[in-house]
Design a protein around this motif. Structure first.
Motif, PDB file in Angstrom:
ATOM      1  N   SER A  85      46.762  82.697  54.332  1.00 56.25           N
ATOM      2  CA  SER A  85      48.077  82.930  54.945  1.00 56.25           C
ATOM      3  C   SER A  85      48.590  84.326  54.619  1.00 56.25           C
ATOM      4  CB  SER A  85      49.082  81.885  54.468  1.00 56.25           C
ATOM      5  OG  SER A  85      50.336  82.092  55.078  1.00 56.25           O
ATOM      6  N   HIS A 121      43.639  78.825  50.991  1.00 55.71           N
ATOM      7  CA  HIS A 121      44.482  78.935  52.184  1.00 55.71           C
ATOM      8  C   HIS A 121      45.773  79.696  51.888  1.00 55.71           C
ATOM      9  CE1 HIS A 121      42.566  76.380  55.407  1.00 55.71           C
ATOM     10  NE2 HIS A 121      41.710  76.369  54.404  1.00 55.71           N
ATOM     11  N   ILE A 140      43.737  79.059  65.301  1.00 62.73           N
ATOM     12  CA  ILE A 140      44.651  78.732  64.212  1.00 62.73           C
ATOM     13  C   ILE A 140      46.006  79.377  64.475  1.00 62.73           C
ATOM     14  CG2 ILE A 140      42.838  78.455  62.488  1.00 62.73           C
ATOM     15  CD1 ILE A 140      43.631  81.197  61.353  1.00 62.73           C
ATOM     16  N   ASP A 168      49.122  71.970  51.539  1.00 60.46           N
ATOM     17  CA  ASP A 168      48.843  71.976  52.972  1.00 60.46           C
ATOM     18  C   ASP A 168      47.834  73.071  53.293  1.00 60.46           C
ATOM     19  OD1 ASP A 168      50.825  73.669  52.089  1.00 60.46           O
ATOM     20  OD2 ASP A 168      52.299  73.087  53.573  1.00 60.46           O
ATOM     21  N   LYS A 169      47.316  73.045  54.517  1.00 57.68           N
ATOM     22  CA  LYS A 169      46.256  73.955  54.943  1.00 57.68           C
ATOM     23  C   LYS A 169      46.587  74.549  56.311  1.00 57.68           C
ATOM     24  CE  LYS A 169      43.431  72.707  51.493  1.00 57.68           C
ATOM     25  NZ  LYS A 169      44.441  72.006  50.669  1.00 57.68           N
ATOM     26  N   ILE A 170      45.903  75.633  56.634  1.00 54.59           N
ATOM     27  CA  ILE A 170      45.961  76.194  57.985  1.00 54.59           C
ATOM     28  C   ILE A 170      44.766  75.617  58.728  1.00 54.59           C
ATOM     29  CG2 ILE A 170      45.917  78.306  59.375  1.00 54.59           C
ATOM     30  CD1 ILE A 170      47.082  79.785  56.963  1.00 54.59           C
ATOM     31  N   GLU A 171      45.005  74.600  59.506  1.00 55.55           N
ATOM     32  CA  GLU A 171      43.922  73.852  60.122  1.00 55.55           C
ATOM     33  C   GLU A 171      43.458  74.509  61.426  1.00 55.55           C
ATOM     34  OE1 GLU A 171      42.541  71.559  58.542  1.00 55.55           O
ATOM     35  OE2 GLU A 171      44.022  70.669  57.180  1.00 55.55           O
ATOM     36  N   VAL A 172      42.171  74.363  61.701  1.00 59.33           N
ATOM     37  CA  VAL A 172      41.640  74.775  62.994  1.00 59.33           C
ATOM     38  C   VAL A 172      42.052  73.730  64.017  1.00 59.33           C
ATOM     39  CG1 VAL A 172      39.556  75.301  64.311  1.00 59.33           C
ATOM     40  CG2 VAL A 172      39.685  75.908  61.887  1.00 59.33           C
ATOM     41  N   GLU A 173      42.680  74.184  65.105  1.00 60.94           N
ATOM     42  CA  GLU A 173      43.229  73.263  66.088  1.00 60.94           C
ATOM     43  C   GLU A 173      42.181  72.859  67.120  1.00 60.94           C
ATOM     44  OE1 GLU A 173      46.723  75.452  67.323  1.00 60.94           O
ATOM     45  OE2 GLU A 173      47.348  75.644  65.235  1.00 60.94           O
ATOM     46  N   SER A 174      42.544  71.961  68.013  1.00 55.39           N
ATOM     47  CA  SER A 174      41.581  71.360  68.934  1.00 55.39           C
ATOM     48  C   SER A 174      40.911  72.377  69.846  1.00 55.39           C
ATOM     49  CB  SER A 174      42.268  70.292  69.786  1.00 55.39           C
ATOM     50  OG  SER A 174      43.353  70.850  70.526  1.00 55.39           O
ATOM     51  N   TYR A 205      37.797  82.899  58.123  1.00 54.02           N
ATOM     52  CA  TYR A 205      38.271  81.579  57.710  1.00 54.02           C
ATOM     53  C   TYR A 205      37.302  81.038  56.661  1.00 54.02           C
ATOM     54  CZ  TYR A 205      40.309  76.887  58.302  1.00 54.02           C
ATOM     55  OH  TYR A 205      40.962  75.681  58.112  1.00 54.02           O
ATOM     56  N   VAL A 250      40.001  74.984  47.372  1.00 53.62           N
ATOM     57  CA  VAL A 250      40.330  73.935  48.340  1.00 53.62           C
ATOM     58  C   VAL A 250      41.604  73.208  47.923  1.00 53.62           C
ATOM     59  CG1 VAL A 250      39.560  71.736  49.329  1.00 53.62           C
ATOM     60  CG2 VAL A 250      37.934  73.606  49.045  1.00 53.62           C
TER      61      VAL A 250
END
Length: 392
Positions: free
Chosen positions: A312, A308, A353, A343-349, A329, A338
């Motif tokens: 970024s 990640h 991203i 922290d990570k760039i998370e896939v949102e709901s 991704y 991993v």
């Protein structure tokens, strides 16, 4: 301020397999200046890059990369561009690995400058804001069409509406075998999702072999056909582009300087140019290609299959380009990548991203993971130690 130190760390999984997975080892770079620290990654063979960093000079166009970086001023983006030019002037013609080594160092320089300015890198590049991107899950084909179908279904259930399958058995069997995989992938992700296919340069420069897959790609409404040929096979790209108006070609991850990427746009007829910041020379060169692509109606896409932190870094060069809306991704990286960031760039709901709105890269390197995967290394020439693993 001036660059006080540059440290290169060789990280590696306990076992590295002969597969198309670049997340099995890593070259991590740490740069310090006036008490500030920046981190970057190169998409490179770690030991080869370390050698290019410290190898004794061969002649005037074959200096080690260290000669062009250590002690240089670092107060503005212009200083980073100047360092890149100096590396290429001193190393480019005789140490081809220098571009890749430079990439990790250059990213670390941007990260450090972002810490100093308390700005994300995309603002240092000139973007006022970052647009959210649609991440596509990047995975390998299954060994069979049934496995590909299962993978596709699982990834869609995980919330991804864009998926790229590549490498594995593609191009190694019959045209029908490949068509089966393509249609299995489409069936698994559904009719409303974006599907991309990565041939992994399997056809080298054979236009006819690559073209034999076009019907299945078109029938499955594939968004792009990635890297059917070797990175420098511009004539083959250009010829195939004329035959496939419905399915755009994509390529560029093999470009290790902006000129190669620009030639692919101008002569290869690609509709998507995919750039790896850890390979092309860093964030500045990737930004240059992004602007070049925009001016010519080509979409810029990052290439990222590892951590990640690398993700970024790869997002910064096109953060503010609304027309370049899709991003690779990493979905199946090894534990090394991993764990590399806290922290990570998370896939949102909603499946999108957001690029971190924090200084520099915007992610924290996990030093415990660095220690866990670190390979102790020493390079000695003529009885003199030129490199030893740095202290964390």
């Amino acid at each position: 301020m001036k660059i006080d130190s540059v440290d290169l760390f060789y990280l590696r999984m306990p076992e590295v397999l002969d597969i198309g997975d670049g997340s099995q080892d890593a070259l991590l770079v740490r740069v310090t200046a006036d008490g500030y620290v920046g981190w970057g990654e190169a998409e490179a063979s770690p030991l080869t890059s370390i050698a290019s960093w410290i190898a004794p000079m061969s002649h005037s166009a074959c200096h080690p990369v260290i000669d062009s970086v250590l002690g240089e001023p670092l107060n503005s983006p212009e200083d980073i561009y100047a360092i890149s030019r100096k590396v290429r002037a001193n190393s480019f013609y005789a140490i081809i690995q220098s571009d890749l080594t430079l990439s990790g160092i250059e990213i670390a320089l941007w990260d450090l400058l972002g810490q100093v300015r308390q700005e994300p890198i995309y603002r240092l590049l000139g973007y006022k804001e970052a647009t959210r991107k649609l991440p596509y899950a990047s995975v390998l084909f299954g060994d069979t069409a049934e496995e590909t179908l299962k993978k596709a279904s699982e990834i869609r259930k995980a919330g991804f509406s864009a998926i790229k399958f590549g490498w594995g058995p593609f191009g190694r069997g019959s045209v029908q075998d490949d068509a089966d995989h393509i249609h299995a992938a489409r069936e698994g992700i559904g009719t409303d999702a974006h599907l991309m296919i990565d041939a992994g340069t399997i056809f080298h420069e054979d236009v006819e072999a690559a073209a034999a897959r076009l019907q299945a790609l078109s029938d499955a409404r594939v968004l792009w056909y990635e890297e059917p040929f070797d990175a420098a096979a511009l004539a083959s790209y250009g010829e195939l582009a004329k035959r496939t108006p419905k399915v755009k070609l994509a390529g560029g991850e093999g470009a290790h300087n902006p000129f190669q990427a620009e030639h692919l746009i101008d002569h290869g007829g690609v509709g998507f140019v995919q750039i790896d910041t850890g390979y092309i020379g860093g964030i500045g060169d990737a930004y240059r290609v992004a602007q070049y692509a925009k001016a010519r109606g080509v979409q810029f896409v990052n290439h990222t299959f590892t951590s990640h932190s690398a993700l970024s870094a790869s997002l910064q060069p096109f953060a503010g380009l609304k027309d370049s809306w899709i991003t690779e991704y990493p979905m199946e990286p090894k534990s090394l990548c991993v764990e590399l960031t806290v922290d990570k760039i998370e896939v949102e709901s909603d499946g999108m991203i957001t690029i971190p709105d924090r200084p520099g890269i915007g992610l924290e390197i996990n030093l415990a993971a660095v220690k866990k995967y670190l390979v102790e290394t020493e390079i000695k020439v003529g009885g003199k130690v030129l490199y030893t693993t740095p202290t964390l």
